[in-house]
Design an enzyme around this catalytic site. Structure first.
Site, PDB file in Angstrom:
ATOM      1  N   HIS A  97       0.833  -1.213   0.000  1.00 10.45           N
ATOM      2  CA  HIS A  97       0.000   0.000   0.000  1.00 10.45           C
ATOM      3  C   HIS A  97       0.860   1.252   0.000  1.00 10.45           C
ATOM      4  O   HIS A  97       2.053   1.214   0.327  1.00 10.45           O
ATOM      5  CB  HIS A  97      -1.026  -0.004   1.129  1.00 10.45           C
ATOM      6  CG  HIS A  97      -0.487   0.257   2.510  1.00 10.45           C
ATOM      7  ND1 HIS A  97      -0.395   1.521   3.040  1.00 10.45           N
ATOM      8  CD2 HIS A  97      -0.056  -0.584   3.477  1.00 10.45           C
ATOM      9  CE1 HIS A  97       0.060   1.435   4.281  1.00 10.45           C
ATOM     10  NE2 HIS A  97       0.289   0.184   4.569  1.00 10.45           N
TER      11      HIS A  97
ATOM     12  N   ASP B 251       6.101   2.527   7.215  1.00  6.25           N
ATOM     13  CA  ASP B 251       4.770   2.016   6.859  1.00  6.25           C
ATOM     14  C   ASP B 251       3.989   3.063   6.093  1.00  6.25           C
ATOM     15  O   ASP B 251       3.437   3.971   6.703  1.00  6.25           O
ATOM     16  CB  ASP B 251       4.028   1.608   8.132  1.00  6.25           C
ATOM     17  CG  ASP B 251       2.602   1.171   7.863  1.00  6.25           C
ATOM     18  OD1 ASP B 251       2.266   0.912   6.701  1.00  6.25           O
ATOM     19  OD2 ASP B 251       1.814   1.105   8.826  1.00  6.25           O
TER      20      ASP B 251
ATOM     21  N   GLU C 111      -5.154   1.722   2.326  1.00  6.32           N
ATOM     22  CA  GLU C 111      -5.041   0.525   3.158  1.00  6.32           C
ATOM     23  C   GLU C 111      -5.367   0.853   4.599  1.00  6.32           C
ATOM     24  O   GLU C 111      -6.082   0.126   5.281  1.00  6.32           O
ATOM     25  CB  GLU C 111      -3.618  -0.061   3.071  1.00  6.32           C
ATOM     26  CG  GLU C 111      -3.452  -1.385   3.820  1.00  6.32           C
ATOM     27  CD  GLU C 111      -2.903  -1.241   5.229  1.00  6.32           C
ATOM     28  OE1 GLU C 111      -2.664  -2.267   5.884  1.00  6.32           O
ATOM     29  OE2 GLU C 111      -2.722  -0.101   5.715  1.00  6.32           O
ATOM     30  N   GLU C 112      -4.826   1.988   5.066  1.00 12.03           N
ATOM     31  CA  GLU C 112      -5.041   2.353   6.468  1.00 12.03           C
ATOM     32  C   GLU C 112      -6.523   2.587   6.751  1.00 12.03           C
ATOM     33  O   GLU C 112      -6.969   2.453   7.882  1.00 12.03           O
ATOM     34  CB  GLU C 112      -4.215   3.605   6.832  1.00 12.03           C
ATOM     35  CG  GLU C 112      -2.709   3.466   6.600  1.00 12.03           C
ATOM     36  CD  GLU C 112      -2.023   2.500   7.552  1.00 12.03           C
ATOM     37  OE1 GLU C 112      -2.704   1.803   8.304  1.00 12.03           O
ATOM     38  OE2 GLU C 112      -0.768   2.455   7.523  1.00 12.03           O
TER      39      GLU C 112
ATOM     40  N   ASP D 179       4.119  -4.940   3.197  1.00  8.36           N
ATOM     41  CA  ASP D 179       3.569  -3.672   3.669  1.00  8.36           C
ATOM     42  C   ASP D 179       4.773  -2.789   3.970  1.00  8.36           C
ATOM     43  O   ASP D 179       5.230  -2.016   3.135  1.00  8.36           O
ATOM     44  CB  ASP D 179       2.680  -3.945   4.886  1.00  8.36           C
ATOM     45  CG  ASP D 179       1.922  -2.733   5.365  1.00  8.36           C
ATOM     46  OD1 ASP D 179       2.561  -1.675   5.512  1.00  8.36           O
ATOM     47  OD2 ASP D 179       0.700  -2.831   5.611  1.00  8.36           O
TER      48      ASP D 179
ATOM     49  N   HIS E  30       3.026   4.044  13.013  1.00 10.87           N
ATOM     50  CA  HIS E  30       1.778   4.812  12.886  1.00 10.87           C
ATOM     51  C   HIS E  30       1.833   6.173  13.587  1.00 10.87           C
ATOM     52  O   HIS E  30       0.794   6.750  13.890  1.00 10.87           O
ATOM     53  CB  HIS E  30       0.576   4.007  13.411  1.00 10.87           C
ATOM     54  CG  HIS E  30       0.056   3.023  12.391  1.00 10.87           C
ATOM     55  ND1 HIS E  30      -1.062   2.251  12.591  1.00 10.87           N
ATOM     56  CD2 HIS E  30       0.498   2.706  11.154  1.00 10.87           C
ATOM     57  CE1 HIS E  30      -1.279   1.494  11.520  1.00 10.87           C
ATOM     58  NE2 HIS E  30      -0.341   1.744  10.635  1.00 10.87           N
TER      59      HIS E  30
HETATM   60 ZN   LIG Z   1       0.967  -0.503   6.362  1.00 10.77          ZN
END
Ligand SMILES: [Zn+2]
Length: 425
Positions: A82, A92, A129-130, A158, A243
């Site tokens: 993603h 990420d 995706e998130e 990912d 995140h």
């Molecule tokens: Zn991710």
């Protein structure tokens, strides 16, 4: 849209709020890292929380590139990652996105040199995706028919690198294949990825592939809705910035992967895996391993049922798993000998059969209350945590004997289907 407001905040702010809570201590697993006992409340203070959301409709884009197969264009090997991030997304997903771009570039060079893959290789950059795995899910649903007819496997990356520990999650049928690929790819520490991977594995003869699959990335639609073999790969490490606003280029550059050696290693690994699948005579899926894994799930589910005082009889499901185990082993032996003997028709029969097995584990009715999840061996809990034999386990947890009986029956039928598509090859 979720109706519970959620506001990320710094530990400084959180400390001021949590520190004012009174009442009983929280369950142990809720205790966080701040230096006081977390409490459930109430508190005498009132908190006025203002949340500003705009409710604009926005477009998302999946970017999907295809390298068309010269011999078997309808058989697909899919590489996916993603592209959207919560904030800067250093690891990420941008580590994975950089690796996807580099892998695609390498295949592009191969193609310019005149080479063509036997099967089609697809490079997918998912959006959103998130936000509930939206991009990959839409594409998977859109391409459902062609994917179920011709996809060999979906290989997800990912985050490609937040450290140096190679970590692979996959359906049990792919575990041996992933270990074999690791033998062929150098690790930045010297030796192969296999060697480095094994050295992190405690008391094991071979590196561990995580086979209990929950959710949390784009493989979900491919496994739980479409019944394709999936793998999820990363170089993991201490990654406390996940995140958060600190998951940035600077973090990757200085802490996560200085020099980008593990980004590159993942690109090599991913490319070798894709190449082996695109060029293979028959798809190397090991269903004897899968069947044994399911037998161990039956054992633990039986123990859990007994603990809850629920009567179960898994004898027919166990019998079906045994046949599946035997057929899985035979299929690979038959295929190997047929390749040696040049019996292409037989190789093709085994290949076709092996491609159908994961699909056979789906039940069109899906799980109770969430029919989109059709896989009877794996599903995520609502938390993303893995749930094995989900329909059966949920029936047992509901202590509903009629439902348990029905779910044992459904599971047994799925195991029989899985065994029968590779029977008598
Ligand atoms: Zn991710």
């Amino acid at each position: 849209m979720p109706t519970v407001a959620a506001a990320p905040m710094s530990y400084k702010d959180a400390r001021r709020l949590l520190g004012k809570m009174t009442g009983p201590a929280v369950p142990i697993e809720w205790q966080g890292g701040l230096p006081f006992t977390y409490r459930l409340g109430p508190t005498s203070d009132k908190l006025h929380l203002v949340i500003q959301n705009d409710k604009k409709v926005r477009s998302i884009w999946n970017v999907v590139g295809r390298l068309r197969g010269a011999e078997r264009a309808d058989e697909w090997v899919i590489l996916g990652n993603h592209r959207d991030a919560w904030v800067f997304g250093g690891v990420d997903p941008s580590s994975g996105s950089a690796t996807l771009m580099e892998t695609a570039r390498a295949f592009g060079e191969l193609k310019r040199s005149g080479w063509k893959p036997r099967r089609t290789i697809i490079f997918a950059s998912w959006d959103a995706e998130e936000f509930t795995l939206t991009g990959s899910t839409e594409w998977g649903e859109l391409e459902a028919e062609r994917l179920q007819a011709g996809a060999l496997a979906y290989l997800n990356v990912d985050s490609s690198a937040s450290g140096n520990s190679f970590t692979a999650a996959a359906v049990p049928a792919l575990a041996n294949f992933l270990r074999d690929v690791a033998r062929d790819v150098p690790d930045p520490s010297g030796g192969s990825i296999y060697d480095a991977w094994l050295s992190q594995t405690k008391d094991a003869k071979e590196p561990t592939v995580t086979t209990r699959l929950g959710s949390g990335s784009d493989y979900t639609v491919f496994l739980n809705f479409l019944g394709l073999p999936i793998a999820d790969l990363t170089f993991d490490g201490p990654y406390g910035v996940y995140h958060s606003i600190y998951d940035s280029f600077t973090w990757v550059d200085r802490v996560g992967d200085p020099g980008y050696y593990y980004h590159a290693a993942m690109g090599r690994y991913w490319a070798v895996a894709a190449l082996q699948l695109s060029e293979c005579d028959y798809v190397p899926l090991d269903y004897a391993a899968y069947a044994r894994e399911v037998e161990s799930y039956l054992d633990e589910t039986e123990t859990a049922a007994r603990r809850l005082g629920v009567e179960v009889d898994f004898s027919r499901a166990r019998d079906a798993a045994k046949v599946w185990d035997k057929n899985g082993r035979t299929a690979l032996e038959v295929a190997r000998k047929a390749v040696e003997a040049g019996d292409t028709a037989r190789v093709e029969r085994v290949h076709r059969g092996l491609m159908k097995v994961e699909r056979a584990l789906l039940d069109p009715e899906g799980l109770a209350g969430r029919p989109w999840f059709k896989h009877l061996i794996y599903a995520p809990r609502p938390t993303y945590k893995p749930l094995v034999l989900p329909a059966l386990t949920e029936a047992i947890e509901a202590r509903d004997p009629a439902r348990v009986k029905l779910e044992v029956e459904r599971l047994t039928r799925a195991l029989k289907r899985a065994a029968s598509v590779i029977d008598g090859l």
